[in-house]
Design a protein around this motif. Structure first.
Motif, mmCIF file in Angstrom:
data_model
loop_
_atom_site.group_PDB
_atom_site.id
_atom_site.type_symbol
_atom_site.label_atom_id
_atom_site.label_comp_id
_atom_site.label_asym_id
_atom_site.label_seq_id
_atom_site.Cartn_x
_atom_site.Cartn_y
_atom_site.Cartn_z
ATOM 1 N N LYS A 23 37.275 -15.349 26.969
ATOM 2 C CA LYS A 23 35.867 -15.098 26.649
ATOM 3 C C LYS A 23 35.727 -13.797 25.876
ATOM 4 C CE LYS A 23 33.702 -17.839 30.228
ATOM 5 N NZ LYS A 23 33.353 -17.865 31.635
ATOM 6 N N LEU A 26 36.606 -14.593 22.349
ATOM 7 C CA LEU A 26 35.509 -15.332 21.737
ATOM 8 C C LEU A 26 34.386 -14.381 21.337
ATOM 9 C CD1 LEU A 26 34.230 -18.063 20.936
ATOM 10 C CD2 LEU A 26 33.351 -18.207 23.288
ATOM 11 N N ILE A 36 29.339 -18.884 16.052
ATOM 12 C CA ILE A 36 30.071 -19.508 17.158
ATOM 13 C C ILE A 36 31.065 -20.515 16.608
ATOM 14 C CG2 ILE A 36 29.858 -20.997 19.201
ATOM 15 C CD1 ILE A 36 27.092 -19.691 19.679
ATOM 16 N N ALA A 39 34.062 -18.710 15.096
ATOM 17 C CA ALA A 39 34.862 -18.107 16.170
ATOM 18 C C ALA A 39 35.678 -19.194 16.873
ATOM 19 C CB ALA A 39 33.956 -17.378 17.157
ATOM 20 N N ALA A 40 35.039 -20.334 17.141
ATOM 21 C CA ALA A 40 35.730 -21.450 17.795
ATOM 22 C C ALA A 40 36.899 -21.929 16.943
ATOM 23 C CB ALA A 40 34.759 -22.594 18.055
ATOM 24 N N MET A 43 39.866 -19.801 17.136
ATOM 25 C CA MET A 43 40.551 -19.909 18.428
ATOM 26 C C MET A 43 41.153 -21.295 18.647
ATOM 27 S SD MET A 43 38.117 -17.751 21.012
ATOM 28 C CE MET A 43 39.303 -17.801 22.371
ATOM 29 N N ALA A 50 33.181 -23.800 22.806
ATOM 30 C CA ALA A 50 32.761 -22.415 22.566
ATOM 31 C C ALA A 50 31.310 -22.220 22.975
ATOM 32 C CB ALA A 50 32.957 -22.045 21.100
#
Length: 123
Positions: A23, A26, A36, A39-40, A43, A50
């Motif tokens: 987290k 993230l 978001i 970022a997802a 990752m 996410a």
């Protein structure tokens, strides 16, 4: 040279909700990308996963950690709130303090481990 032993801090709140390095990463990537979904992607997780983590973070504390704005002509986006910035900074500080507190033990473990991880199929 062998890889260092890694330590991952995981805090588990009542109800089983974790706050851990995933987290925190993230949150850092949302701060970096303003998104978001981006970022997802960085990752390697789905946007839905996410978003669920963001929702979990936003309901874990009295104040939200991440704010979002709807898409449209100007586009959507996400950013850490002031509380989210403080949470991320405090979590990363706790990780560093934990590493420092356990450094002698981690050094001892590293000095006494085998050069290679055991083959899980070997007996």
């Amino acid at each position: 040279m062998t890889d260092p032993i890694r330590l991952n801090l995981r805090l588990t709140f009542p109800g089983g909700v974790p706050l851990s390095h995933g987290k925190a990463e993230l949150m850092e990537l949302i701060r970096e990308t303003g998104s978001i979904s981006q970022a997802a992607a960085k990752m390697g997780m789905s946007y839905r996963r996410a978003w669920l983590l963001v929702d979990e973070l936003n309901h874990l504390f009295r104040e939200p950690s991440i704010e979002t704005k709807q898409g449209g002509k100007s586009g959507g986006g996400a950013a850490l709130t002031a509380f989210g910035e403080a949470l991320l900074k405090r979590f990363r500080t706790m990780e560093k303090r934990t590493m420092k507190a356990l450094s002698d033990d981690l050094d001892w473990l590293a000095a006494n481990r085998a050069d290679q991880a055991p083959d899980p199929g070997a007996r």
